[in-house]
Design a protein around this motif. Structure first.
Motif, mmCIF file in Angstrom:
data_model
loop_
_atom_site.group_PDB
_atom_site.id
_atom_site.type_symbol
_atom_site.label_atom_id
_atom_site.label_comp_id
_atom_site.label_asym_id
_atom_site.label_seq_id
_atom_site.Cartn_x
_atom_site.Cartn_y
_atom_site.Cartn_z
ATOM 1 N N ARG A 124 0.842 -1.199 0.000
ATOM 2 C CA ARG A 124 0.000 0.000 0.000
ATOM 3 C C ARG A 124 0.873 1.244 0.000
ATOM 4 N N LEU A 125 0.493 2.214 -0.820
ATOM 5 C CA LEU A 125 1.257 3.452 -0.940
ATOM 6 C C LEU A 125 0.372 4.650 -0.647
ATOM 7 N N GLY A 126 0.936 5.640 0.046
ATOM 8 C CA GLY A 126 0.312 6.941 0.176
ATOM 9 C C GLY A 126 1.150 7.954 -0.578
ATOM 10 N N LEU A 127 0.613 9.135 -0.796
ATOM 11 C CA LEU A 127 1.367 10.153 -1.531
ATOM 12 C C LEU A 127 2.655 10.509 -0.800
ATOM 13 N N HIS A 128 2.635 10.464 0.541
ATOM 14 C CA HIS A 128 3.839 10.801 1.306
ATOM 15 C C HIS A 128 4.989 9.840 0.983
ATOM 16 N N ASP A 129 4.670 8.582 0.665
ATOM 17 C CA ASP A 129 5.717 7.640 0.258
ATOM 18 C C ASP A 129 6.333 8.053 -1.074
ATOM 19 N N CYS A 130 5.482 8.497 -1.990
ATOM 20 C CA CYS A 130 5.960 8.851 -3.336
ATOM 21 C C CYS A 130 6.811 10.114 -3.324
ATOM 22 N N LEU A 131 6.474 11.063 -2.451
ATOM 23 C CA LEU A 131 7.172 12.342 -2.458
ATOM 24 C C LEU A 131 8.574 12.260 -1.870
ATOM 25 N N LYS A 132 8.977 11.097 -1.436
ATOM 26 C CA LYS A 132 10.367 10.893 -1.011
ATOM 27 C C LYS A 132 11.270 10.679 -2.226
ATOM 28 N N PHE A 133 10.653 10.553 -3.396
ATOM 29 C CA PHE A 133 11.378 10.326 -4.648
ATOM 30 C C PHE A 133 11.011 11.438 -5.641
ATOM 31 N N PRO A 134 11.804 11.587 -6.696
ATOM 32 C CA PRO A 134 11.432 12.546 -7.748
ATOM 33 C C PRO A 134 10.074 12.180 -8.347
ATOM 34 N N VAL A 135 9.233 13.196 -8.560
ATOM 35 C CA VAL A 135 7.904 12.946 -9.117
ATOM 36 C C VAL A 135 7.644 13.897 -10.275
ATOM 37 N N ALA A 136 6.716 13.505 -11.114
ATOM 38 C CA ALA A 136 6.215 14.364 -12.193
ATOM 39 C C ALA A 136 4.763 14.700 -11.868
ATOM 40 N N LEU A 137 4.498 15.985 -11.658
ATOM 41 C CA LEU A 137 3.159 16.419 -11.259
ATOM 42 C C LEU A 137 2.401 17.020 -12.440
ATOM 43 N N PRO A 138 1.098 16.807 -12.481
ATOM 44 C CA PRO A 138 0.285 17.518 -13.475
ATOM 45 C C PRO A 138 0.367 19.018 -13.224
ATOM 46 N N ALA A 139 0.268 19.816 -14.271
ATOM 47 C CA ALA A 139 0.349 21.264 -14.133
ATOM 48 C C ALA A 139 -0.810 21.793 -13.291
ATOM 49 N N GLU A 140 -0.585 22.930 -12.651
ATOM 50 C CA GLU A 140 -1.646 23.563 -11.864
ATOM 51 C C GLU A 140 -2.820 23.916 -12.776
ATOM 52 N N GLY A 141 -4.015 23.768 -12.236
ATOM 53 C CA GLY A 141 -5.223 24.028 -13.020
ATOM 54 C C GLY A 141 -5.871 22.761 -13.535
ATOM 55 N N LEU A 142 -5.123 21.664 -13.593
ATOM 56 C CA LEU A 142 -5.717 20.388 -13.987
ATOM 57 C C LEU A 142 -6.427 19.771 -12.790
ATOM 58 N N SER A 143 -7.540 19.086 -13.031
ATOM 59 C CA SER A 143 -8.328 18.533 -11.930
ATOM 60 C C SER A 143 -7.514 17.535 -11.112
ATOM 61 N N LEU A 144 -6.650 16.782 -11.775
ATOM 62 C CA LEU A 144 -5.805 15.804 -11.090
ATOM 63 C C LEU A 144 -4.861 16.507 -10.113
ATOM 64 N N ARG A 145 -4.293 17.629 -10.535
ATOM 65 C CA ARG A 145 -3.376 18.376 -9.663
ATOM 66 C C ARG A 145 -4.107 18.926 -8.448
ATOM 67 N N THR A 146 -5.336 19.364 -8.629
ATOM 68 C CA THR A 146 -6.105 19.908 -7.509
ATOM 69 C C THR A 146 -6.254 18.874 -6.408
ATOM 70 N N ARG A 147 -6.556 17.637 -6.773
ATOM 71 C CA ARG A 147 -6.704 16.582 -5.773
ATOM 72 C C ARG A 147 -5.362 16.252 -5.112
ATOM 73 N N LEU A 148 -4.308 16.184 -5.904
ATOM 74 C CA LEU A 148 -2.994 15.888 -5.341
ATOM 75 C C LEU A 148 -2.545 16.980 -4.366
ATOM 76 N N ASP A 149 -2.837 18.229 -4.706
ATOM 77 C CA ASP A 149 -2.417 19.339 -3.841
ATOM 78 C C ASP A 149 -3.146 19.324 -2.498
ATOM 79 N N LEU A 150 -4.376 18.821 -2.478
ATOM 80 C CA LEU A 150 -5.093 18.703 -1.206
ATOM 81 C C LEU A 150 -4.323 17.828 -0.228
ATOM 82 N N VAL A 151 -3.701 16.785 -0.745
ATOM 83 C CA VAL A 151 -2.930 15.876 0.105
ATOM 84 C C VAL A 151 -1.532 16.437 0.362
ATOM 85 N N ARG A 152 -0.899 16.979 -0.681
ATOM 86 C CA ARG A 152 0.460 17.522 -0.533
ATOM 87 C C ARG A 152 0.525 18.603 0.538
ATOM 88 N N SER A 153 -0.537 19.399 0.639
ATOM 89 C CA SER A 153 -0.521 20.506 1.604
ATOM 90 C C SER A 153 -0.465 20.007 3.044
#
Length: 319
Positions: free
Chosen positions: A192-221
């Motif tokens: 099982r993975l959470g976003l916090h596990d992934c952010l320990k490594f280099p990641v490629a994020l969707p650009a701001e304004g995309l719906s996918l990025r909005t959801r990811l930013d809710l967790v990243r914050s």
């Protein structure tokens, strides 16, 4: 008068009272209308009397054996003629579609849907209706919704569309957002993975304004000290390429990465964070106008196909 085919269909679709009234109005007498309709004069007269009683208004002024429209009758006749004119046009469109001669569908889609799902939908649709022209515009979720609202597209495929009275979410399917990575990645074998596990490594994020990025930013914050070693892009295809070539983690639903997963070049790991559990893939249409025949047929085909073939959240979670 209606064409032969439209006239035949109208007998079953429209009230006899309306048809008999129009025939009498155009013929100028009950007897002439009965000959035209091939029914008894008493039947024509009875339907007209019923219509007058239902409306509470006299539709004809009777002068001997002749009849003349009253003001109310003229208004009703104009309405019936408009209705029949629209109906005849619809019958012509139906015949055109039946004969696979013409029709067009305009589609606004997000990139992930355009990779695999939408081409399959269009291909199977055109096998049945090769005469229908299909045009596709690929853009962001927001732009796809805006195109449908502005009547620049008949049908939209998007994620998390805005709540807007001008839009109807005609179909939706919840999908888990997951981490995409090479099978070589250190996290590829983890359960099982959470976003916090992934952010320990280099990641490629969707650009701001995309719906996918909005959801990811809710967790990243909510993750202290989140890594800023990442690439931002408005292309999911680019992010998948980075994940294949580098030890970079990308993020999306399973829609759009089907070929990479089937070939084994990428691994999809569903993320356990609550806001990432139910990304809504939606098919949207305008609430301000009805779909024409060709777009309506494509919409029905798309929804039926998607209901049978989209991955379930349970299946994603088990990946």
């Amino acid at each position: 008068m209606l064409s032969g085919r439209a006239q035949e269909l109208s007998r079953n679709l429209y009230s006899p009272a309306m048809r008999y009234f129009m025939a009498a109005a155009e013929a100028g007498s009950i007897r002439a209308a009965s000959r035209e309709l091939n029914v008894a004069s008493s039947a024509v007269n009875r339907q007209i009397l019923w219509l007058e009683d239902a409306l509470g208004m006299q539709l004809f002024d009777r002068v001997g054996r002749r009849i003349r429209l009253s003001q109310a009758g003229e208004l009703l006749l104009a309405h019936i003629r408009r209705t029949y004119s629209d109906f005849e046009g619809t019958v012509a469109e139906l015949d055109a579609l039946k004969g696979l001669r013409r029709g067009s569908v305009s589609i606004a889609s997000v990139e992930s849907v355009s990779e695999k799902l939408l081409p399959a939908l269009i291909s199977s649709f055109r096998k049945r209706y090769p005469g229908i022209h299909v045009s596709v515009s690929v853009s962001s979720s927001q732009d796809a919704a805006a195109k449908v609202e502005a009547a620049e597209a008949d049908v939209g495929f998007t994620f998390d569309p805005p709540e807007n009275s001008a839009l109807t979410v005609a179909f939706e399917h919840e999908l888990v957002i997951g981490a995409l990575m090479s099978p070589r990645h250190p996290l590829a074998e983890q359960g099982r993975l959470g976003l916090h596990d992934c952010l320990k490594f280099p990641v490629a994020l969707p650009a701001e304004g995309l719906s996918l990025r909005t959801r990811l930013d809710l967790v990243r914050s909510r993750i202290p000290g989140a890594s800023r070693t990442y690439v931002e892009a408005n292309s999911l295809r680019l992010m998948r390429a980075l994940a294949r070539e580098e030890d970079v983690i990308g993020f999306q639903t399973m829609i759009g990465c089907e070929d990479d997963l089937a070939s084994g070049s990428l691994v999809f790991k569903p993320l356990t964070d609550a806001p990432l559990q139910a990304d809504r893939l939606c098919v949207i249409t305008s609430s301000l106008r009805a779909l024409a025949l060709a777009p309506g047929m494509f919409f029905d085909h798309a929804v039926l196909t998607m209901k049978d073939n989209l991955p379930s959240i349970d299946a994603e979670t088990a990946t």
